[in-house]
Design a protein around this motif. Sequence first.
Motif, PDB file in Angstrom:
ATOM      1  N   ASP A 161       0.884  -1.111   0.070  1.00 44.53           N
ATOM      2  CA  ASP A 161       0.130  -0.077  -0.087  1.00 44.53           C
ATOM      3  C   ASP A 161       0.970   1.213  -0.156  1.00 44.53           C
ATOM      4  O   ASP A 161       1.562   1.214   0.969  1.00 44.53           O
ATOM      5  CB  ASP A 161      -0.872  -0.118   1.135  1.00 44.53           C
ATOM      6  CG  ASP A 161      -1.967   1.072   1.200  1.00 44.53           C
ATOM      7  OD1 ASP A 161      -1.959   1.643   0.016  1.00 44.53           O
ATOM      8  OD2 ASP A 161      -2.718   1.102   2.304  1.00 44.53           O
ATOM      9  N   THR A 162       0.775   2.020  -0.867  1.00 47.14           N
ATOM     10  CA  THR A 162       1.563   3.272  -1.100  1.00 47.14           C
ATOM     11  C   THR A 162       0.925   4.536  -0.404  1.00 47.14           C
ATOM     12  O   THR A 162       1.561   5.586  -0.616  1.00 47.14           O
ATOM     13  CB  THR A 162       1.918   3.780  -2.465  1.00 47.14           C
ATOM     14  OG1 THR A 162       0.648   3.650  -3.201  1.00 47.14           O
ATOM     15  CG2 THR A 162       2.618   2.613  -3.118  1.00 47.14           C
ATOM     16  N   ARG A 163      -0.089   4.251   0.136  1.00 47.80           N
ATOM     17  CA  ARG A 163      -0.830   5.553   0.565  1.00 47.80           C
ATOM     18  C   ARG A 163      -0.358   5.972   1.879  1.00 47.80           C
ATOM     19  O   ARG A 163       0.288   5.060   2.707  1.00 47.80           O
ATOM     20  CB  ARG A 163      -2.470   5.314   0.861  1.00 47.80           C
ATOM     21  CG  ARG A 163      -3.164   4.768  -0.149  1.00 47.80           C
ATOM     22  CD  ARG A 163      -4.740   4.301   0.138  1.00 47.80           C
ATOM     23  NE  ARG A 163      -4.618   3.438   1.033  1.00 47.80           N
ATOM     24  CZ  ARG A 163      -5.830   2.716   1.620  1.00 47.80           C
ATOM     25  NH1 ARG A 163      -6.885   3.247   1.209  1.00 47.80           N
ATOM     26  NH2 ARG A 163      -5.778   1.728   2.453  1.00 47.80           N
ATOM     27  N   PRO A 164      -0.105   7.390   2.163  1.00 48.74           N
ATOM     28  CA  PRO A 164       0.422   7.906   3.205  1.00 48.74           C
ATOM     29  C   PRO A 164      -0.365   7.532   4.551  1.00 48.74           C
ATOM     30  O   PRO A 164      -1.619   7.465   4.539  1.00 48.74           O
ATOM     31  CB  PRO A 164       0.459   9.259   3.205  1.00 48.74           C
ATOM     32  CG  PRO A 164      -0.632   9.531   2.331  1.00 48.74           C
ATOM     33  CD  PRO A 164      -0.691   8.516   1.391  1.00 48.74           C
ATOM     34  N   SER A 165       0.482   6.922   5.611  1.00 49.37           N
ATOM     35  CA  SER A 165      -0.191   6.428   6.973  1.00 49.37           C
ATOM     36  C   SER A 165       0.760   6.847   8.204  1.00 49.37           C
ATOM     37  O   SER A 165       1.779   7.201   7.934  1.00 49.37           O
ATOM     38  CB  SER A 165      -0.432   5.032   6.945  1.00 49.37           C
ATOM     39  OG  SER A 165       0.560   4.174   6.687  1.00 49.37           O
ATOM     40  N   ALA A 166       0.093   6.677   9.248  1.00 44.92           N
ATOM     41  CA  ALA A 166       0.733   6.731  10.521  1.00 44.92           C
ATOM     42  C   ALA A 166       0.138   5.889  11.572  1.00 44.92           C
ATOM     43  O   ALA A 166      -0.935   5.600  11.538  1.00 44.92           O
ATOM     44  CB  ALA A 166       0.780   8.255  11.062  1.00 44.92           C
ATOM     45  N   LYS A 167       0.934   5.359  12.443  1.00 45.34           N
ATOM     46  CA  LYS A 167       0.467   4.146  13.386  1.00 45.34           C
ATOM     47  C   LYS A 167       1.135   4.615  14.678  1.00 45.34           C
ATOM     48  O   LYS A 167       2.192   4.930  14.833  1.00 45.34           O
ATOM     49  CB  LYS A 167       0.959   2.937  12.919  1.00 45.34           C
ATOM     50  CG  LYS A 167       0.346   1.848  13.779  1.00 45.34           C
ATOM     51  CD  LYS A 167       0.888   0.582  13.244  1.00 45.34           C
ATOM     52  CE  LYS A 167       0.322  -0.485  14.349  1.00 45.34           C
ATOM     53  NZ  LYS A 167       0.643  -1.947  13.923  1.00 45.34           N
TER      54      LYS A 167
END
Length: 129
Positions: A18-24
């Motif tokens: 998955d190339t979508r920007p994310s944060a965890k």
Amino acid sequence: MAKGHRSQIARLRNENKDTRPSAKVSYARVSVTKACFVLDAIRGKDVTTALGILAYNNRYASSVIYKLLKSAVANAENNNGLKADDLYVAECFANKGPTMKRIHPRAQGRAYRIEKRTSHITVVLDEKK
């Protein structure tokens, strides 16, 4: 199970990433149910609206998710070269983390257990079409 050489399997894994920007955030000191109340309020909203909702929400989880959303926006701008105005919250969810168990003394030598629950919260952003 995938068949093939190790390099072929690794190549397939990279193609499906998955190339979508994310944060965890891991091990956040908030229970999953309490975090989900806040996450449901921002799911599908654009980033500026979601930040506004989080800023004026009086739940503790909203302060944790506010920082997380700011981090996801920064990841999108720096790593993917996207503009914050074009982003919206595509996915956001909370998974159960480990529970810290504590003891609270009660009358006549008894002890009640206190469970301090943690969660792993993820926010995934996407660009508006």
